[in-house]
Write a protein that holds these residues in place. Structure first.
Motif, PDB file in Angstrom:
ATOM      1  N   LEU A 280       0.688  -1.414   0.153  1.00 48.00           N
ATOM      2  CA  LEU A 280       0.145  -0.523   0.037  1.00 48.00           C
ATOM      3  C   LEU A 280       0.970   1.366  -0.089  1.00 48.00           C
ATOM      4  O   LEU A 280       0.660   2.394  -0.720  1.00 48.00           O
ATOM      5  CB  LEU A 280      -0.977  -0.131   1.471  1.00 48.00           C
ATOM      6  N   SER A 281       1.601   1.483   0.631  1.00 51.69           N
ATOM      7  CA  SER A 281       3.194   2.501   0.438  1.00 51.69           C
ATOM      8  C   SER A 281       3.203   2.599  -0.850  1.00 51.69           C
ATOM      9  O   SER A 281       3.931   3.683  -0.581  1.00 51.69           O
ATOM     10  CB  SER A 281       4.038   1.740   1.697  1.00 51.69           C
ATOM     11  N   SER A 282       3.658   1.553  -0.874  1.00 51.83           N
ATOM     12  CA  SER A 282       4.500   1.702  -2.324  1.00 51.83           C
ATOM     13  C   SER A 282       3.599   2.703  -4.190  1.00 51.83           C
ATOM     14  O   SER A 282       4.259   3.365  -4.986  1.00 51.83           O
ATOM     15  CB  SER A 282       5.600   0.175  -2.895  1.00 51.83           C
ATOM     16  N   VAL A 283       2.244   1.553  -3.781  1.00 52.07           N
ATOM     17  CA  VAL A 283       1.402   2.313  -4.096  1.00 52.07           C
ATOM     18  C   VAL A 283       0.852   3.962  -4.599  1.00 52.07           C
ATOM     19  O   VAL A 283       0.771   5.060  -4.926  1.00 52.07           O
ATOM     20  CB  VAL A 283      -0.306   1.630  -4.106  1.00 52.07           C
ATOM     21  N   ARG A 284       1.080   4.189  -2.764  1.00 52.00           N
ATOM     22  CA  ARG A 284       0.673   5.735  -2.445  1.00 52.00           C
ATOM     23  C   ARG A 284       2.142   6.373  -3.191  1.00 52.00           C
ATOM     24  O   ARG A 284       1.705   7.417  -3.221  1.00 52.00           O
ATOM     25  CB  ARG A 284       0.329   5.593  -1.104  1.00 52.00           C
ATOM     26  N   GLN A 285       3.327   6.100  -2.587  1.00 49.70           N
ATOM     27  CA  GLN A 285       4.000   6.433  -3.769  1.00 49.70           C
ATOM     28  C   GLN A 285       3.979   7.002  -5.179  1.00 49.70           C
ATOM     29  O   GLN A 285       5.172   8.025  -5.407  1.00 49.70           O
ATOM     30  CB  GLN A 285       5.649   5.962  -3.156  1.00 49.70           C
ATOM     31  N   MET A 286       4.193   6.120  -5.269  1.00 46.97           N
ATOM     32  CA  MET A 286       3.592   5.837  -6.807  1.00 46.97           C
ATOM     33  C   MET A 286       3.143   6.782  -7.532  1.00 46.97           C
ATOM     34  O   MET A 286       2.989   7.945  -8.062  1.00 46.97           O
ATOM     35  CB  MET A 286       3.202   4.645  -7.407  1.00 46.97           C
ATOM     36  N   GLN A 287       2.013   7.224  -6.555  1.00 46.76           N
ATOM     37  CA  GLN A 287       0.422   7.880  -7.633  1.00 46.76           C
ATOM     38  C   GLN A 287       0.534   9.509  -7.408  1.00 46.76           C
ATOM     39  O   GLN A 287       0.506   9.966  -7.864  1.00 46.76           O
ATOM     40  CB  GLN A 287      -0.436   7.418  -5.822  1.00 46.76           C
ATOM     41  N   SER A 288       1.634   9.562  -6.008  1.00 52.09           N
ATOM     42  CA  SER A 288       2.184  10.893  -5.364  1.00 52.09           C
ATOM     43  C   SER A 288       3.189  11.336  -6.907  1.00 52.09           C
ATOM     44  O   SER A 288       3.018  12.316  -7.137  1.00 52.09           O
ATOM     45  CB  SER A 288       3.131  10.585  -4.421  1.00 52.09           C
ATOM     46  N   ALA A 289       4.015  10.470  -7.022  1.00 50.07           N
ATOM     47  CA  ALA A 289       5.224  10.690  -8.593  1.00 50.07           C
ATOM     48  C   ALA A 289       4.275  11.055  -9.497  1.00 50.07           C
ATOM     49  O   ALA A 289       5.245  11.764  -9.993  1.00 50.07           O
ATOM     50  CB  ALA A 289       6.019   9.674  -8.235  1.00 50.07           C
ATOM     51  N   LEU A 290       3.808   9.643  -9.846  1.00 51.81           N
ATOM     52  CA  LEU A 290       2.679   9.802 -10.767  1.00 51.81           C
ATOM     53  C   LEU A 290       1.984  11.822 -10.607  1.00 51.81           C
ATOM     54  O   LEU A 290       2.011  12.256 -11.960  1.00 51.81           O
ATOM     55  CB  LEU A 290       1.643   9.731 -10.815  1.00 51.81           C
TER      56      LEU A 290
END
Length: 167
Positions: free
Chosen positions: A43-53
């Motif tokens: 979940l943390s990785s997906v949230r980090q990816m969303q922020s970068a996107l």
């Protein structure tokens, strides 16, 4: 009949059975904790990816190109730079996410799969000519506090939701 220590055979078997039960419960608790830790990391990785996107979108006015792209793939999507997803972003003008973490495959059923060769992954697709995106990801446990389920879940610019992404 009692042994030298004064215990009967039945008493010894009861003690051994109790120890066995405690060991089984401890193993179940440890496995459950590991599973929840892996989901928290996913979940943390997906949230980090969303922020970068979102950072990428703010600079380029579109989301990066990709269709069923396994995020964190060392050759195609190890990082997110000004030129989009790449295996190496060292030559890009801007780097939005230097290292994209792949999914932790342990414990997953393999419902969410993409890439070549096909593997368990966070699967990214750009939609509507770069106006939006979806990331399909899998969890081992439901996370009802944030509205996610065991199995397939979806991340979009609007947030996360349980189930397969509507495309």
């Amino acid at each position: 009949m009692k042994n030298k220590k004064g215990f009967t055979l039945v008493e010894l078997l009861v003690v051994i059975a109790i120890i066995g039960i405690v060991i089984v419960f401890a193993a179940v608790a440890v496995n459950s904790a590991r599973s929840k830790t892996r989901d928290a990391t996913r979940l943390s990785s997906v949230r980090q990816m969303q922020s970068a996107l979102e950072d990428y979108f703010n600079e380029t006015n579109m989301y990066p190109v990709g269709e069923l792209l396994p995020l964190g793939d060392s050759s195609d999507s190890a990082c997110l730079g000004s030129d989009g997803f790449a295996g190496d972003c060292s030559g890009d003008n801007s780097t939005f996410l230097r290292i994209i973490q792949p999914t932790h495959e342990d414990g997953l059923e393999g419902i969410v799969r993409c890439g070549e060769p096909t593997r368990k992954a966070f699967c990214y697709s750009q939609l509507v000519e770069g106006e939006t995106y979806v990331i399909h990801f899998e969890l081992e446990n439901p996370l009802s506090a944030v509205g996610l389920q065991e199995g397939v879940n979806c991340a979009t610019p609007a947030g996360m939701e349980a189930g397969i992404c509507a495309e």
